[in-house]
Structure formats: C-alpha cells, structure tokens
Enzyme design. Structure first.
Site, PDB file in Angstrom:
ATOM      1  N   LYS A 127      -3.702   1.484   5.409  1.00  0.00           N
ATOM      2  CA  LYS A 127      -3.116   1.275   6.578  1.00  0.00           C
ATOM      3  C   LYS A 127      -2.334   2.673   7.025  1.00  0.00           C
ATOM      4  CE  LYS A 127      -1.861  -3.155   3.897  1.00  0.00           C
ATOM      5  NZ  LYS A 127      -0.849  -3.956   2.937  1.00  0.00           N
ATOM      6  N   GLN A 171       4.804  -3.652   0.261  1.00  0.00           N
ATOM      7  CA  GLN A 171       3.196  -3.182  -0.573  1.00  0.00           C
ATOM      8  C   GLN A 171       3.567  -4.543  -1.668  1.00  0.00           C
ATOM      9  OE1 GLN A 171       0.238  -2.253   0.320  1.00  0.00           O
ATOM     10  NE2 GLN A 171      -0.194  -3.836  -0.565  1.00  0.00           N
ATOM     11  N   ASP A 194       4.107  -9.377   7.673  1.00  0.00           N
ATOM     12  CA  ASP A 194       2.820  -9.180   6.719  1.00  0.00           C
ATOM     13  C   ASP A 194       2.726 -11.053   6.961  1.00  0.00           C
ATOM     14  OD1 ASP A 194       0.884  -7.950   5.463  1.00  0.00           O
ATOM     15  OD2 ASP A 194       2.766  -7.219   3.785  1.00  0.00           O
TER      16      ASP A 194
END
Length: 367
Positions: A127, A171, A194
């Site tokens: 990422k 994460q 997200d």
C-alpha cells in the site's frame, strides 16, 4: 401441552447446534426473564450467537463428489489482477497530478498498524509503495502488539482532525485483546476509506442507499468480474467466508449487482455441494487450498481472495503465499480464475488508492 412436549422431544439437533444452544440459550425461564426482561422472544440477542469460524484442519470433514476427468487439457483463463490494477493506478496517478497542478494539494492516507503479522506486513508494504507511485502522501503509525485500545484510538483521532489526511486505514486483523468494532467506529465516516464504518456497511446493505466508500477487496473483486466480461445479474454466486472485512461486504455487493448469493462458512453442511452449483465463487476463508477442483462447477468463474503464508525456507522471507483454492486442480475445471499472488491483492490496493482520491476530491470540492 402434552402433545407440544412430545413434539419438542422429537426434535433432534446436530452436534454444533447442541453446542450453540448450550452456549446461548438460558437453561431456565427465570434466567431468560432476568436476561431480557422486556422481551417477548425466546431467541437470544444475535450477538450472543456469534462463534468463531474455525475451519476443520483437514479435508476429511468434507464429502467430495466423484472426481472430474481432467484429461481434456482444459486450462482456465487467468484473470490478471496485476495488469488491471496497473491500468487503474495509472488513471489515479493522472488525477493526483491534475489535483496538485490545479489546487496544490494531494490526497493523504494514514495507516495504523498494531503488532507484526506476516500478511499485514505484505499488505502495508504494498500500500505504501503504491501511494508513492501515484503521488499520494502516506504515513504509517506502528504500535506494539500489547498496546491499549486508548493508544490506537488516540492515533486514529489525531488523523480524524488532520486536514491533510483524507483516508485512515486500521490494518486488520487486530490483536485479540483489542475491540475491533470500537476502534473502527473511531474512524471518521468521511475518512473511512476501508469502508468498514457501520454507516458505510449499512448503506451498502440497503437498496437505494449509496455508501461513501465500498470496502476495497469486495470492490476490487466486482471490478475484476466486470472488466473480465463476467455477467453477474441473475447468476448463482457463492461467497466462502463471512468476515466483516471481505465475506460480508462481498455478499452484500453481489446482491446489489442482482446475483443470487449463498454464504459458506465453517458451520455449513456439505459446503462442496453448494459451491459446485455456483456460477461465481469468491472465496475468503483464509484456509490454504480449501477449495478443491471437485468443489467447482465446470465453467464457473473463481475469485480467490485467500493470501495464506506457507512456510518455505527457500523463499526470501521464509514463506510463500497460496490461495484458498487448489489452483492446479481448479484451472482444469473453471472458465476463469485469479492467481495468488497477482489476482485480488493488487486490486485491493488500487481500490484503496481510488477511495482515498475520492475522499480528497470531496474534501477539496475538486472535480
């Protein structure tokens, strides 16, 4: 009453249903009244039904249909997620440059990482590298495995009020001692790139509603299907795995595209039989080589989300990555399949960049 009691005694429960009942249904009327004093229902709160999806350790749990004859030399088309993601990222890079030239601003993404996991390290590394390539500013906040919820929420809150940050990514998965829901709820809805905020997930589930962000991996899976010319409307789709990260939003998104969706999980009876009826299979169980060739309908399309590290001393990092699907069997049965690596992973990253760009455009009212 006597007839009702006789009827109840004739009901038999499977072993896992018996265990579930013992865990969640109070044993006496008094307990039920104490637990839910205002309820007229005998069923418990749905959150009390939650059990971890622990897949069986070997394939002896499953009943495979007769073997498929692979002798015809058929090989599935490979859906090249890496190539498709590169095309999308190229367009994102052009938009970021246009934004910088027009208003002197670029999108900003902050990643909060707790602890050290192999799969998380891979995702975060990819990422950050992708952000650099398209011109998105990125930061990483690394917290120790034993940090408190307050530490994580404080980090998230600092980015919520930072005008240069347009996307916040926590994460997942988090260490077990942390309340994942509480931490994700702390992420600003407008920066939830997200797509895990309850309002984003709820709007995804409801017809006529549009979430600010769609979760990156499900969004990437659908994009792969569409760009590969796969018809979704009216097709039978199976999603293997029901995590909040992939399985649940993928099933919701497929329904929004008018597929008929079945969700397979660790408590599903005969999952291989249900899967073999599907035109589209998206698997995110996190179990290496779970889905064998005999699970799949000839001509089906398979999107393998699994990224499972397998110990391998010959590899640079001491492991290699395999999917949930036994690839060499599947390619002889299905019409198209994503490889692992090089399939869904690059698309997940591309969708994250796209969500971050869209967030920055909203924040700066840039079109």
């Amino acid at each position: 009453m006597k007839m009702m009691a006789m009827a109840l005694r004739r009901i038999t429960l499977s072993p896992w249903q018996t265990a579930l009942t013992a865990l969640t249904i109070p044993s006496t009327t008094t307990t039920t009244t104490t637990t839910r004093p205002h309820s007229t229902l005998m069923s418990p709160p749905v959150v009390s039904l939650d059990l971890p999806d622990v897949w069986p350790p070997n394939s002896s749990h499953f009943h495979f249909p007769p073997p498929i004859n692979y002798s015809n030399g058929h090989r599935a088309a490979v859906i090249d997620g890496k190539l498709i993601a590169e095309e999308i990222r190229s367009r994102i890079g052009s938009e970021v440059r246009r934004m910088k030239e027009s208003i002197g601003k670029v999108p900003g993404l902050s990643v909060v990482v707790v602890g050290q996991r192999r799969d998380s390290e891979i995702y975060v590394r990819n990422k950050i590298k992708a952000c650099e390539q398209v011109g998105i500013m990125s930061t990483i906040t690394q917290l120790p495995d034993d940090c408190t919820e307050e530490h994580v929420i404080d980090a998230v809150s600092s980015f919520n009020v930072d005008p240069s940050i347009h996307g916040i990514l926590v994460q997942l998965p988090l260490p077990q001692h942390l309340d994942e829901g509480k931490i994700l709820d702390a992420v600003s809805l407008e920066k939830d790139v997200d797509g895990f905020h309850p309002l984003n997930m709820g709007n995804l589930a409801m017809r006529g509603r549009e979430p600010l962000f769609i979760p990156c991996t499900p969004k990437g899976c659908i994009e792969l299907l569409i760009r590969s010319g796969v018809e979704i409307m009216g097709k039978k789709a199976v999603v293997i795995g029901r995590s909040n990260i992939v399985g649940l939003p993928t099933s919701l998104l497929l329904q929004r595209h008018h597929a008929t969706v079945s969700v397979i999980h660790a408590f599903t009876k005969n999952p291989e039989h249900l899967t073999r009826e599907a035109d589209i299979v998206i698997t995110a169980a996190g179990v290496p080589n779970l889905v064998r060739g005999n699970w799949l309908k000839p001509g089906a399309v398979v999107i393998d989300v699994g990224t499972n590290p397998v110990e391998d001393p010959s590899c640079e990092h001491g492991y290699h990555i395999v999917g949930d699907v036994y690839y060499e069997e599947a390619v002889r049965v299905v019409s198209a399949i994503t490889p692992v690596p090089g399939g869904v992973g690059p698309m997940t990253v591309a969708m994250l960049l796209l969500n971050t760009l869209d967030s920055a455009k909203r924040a700066y009212e840039f079109s």
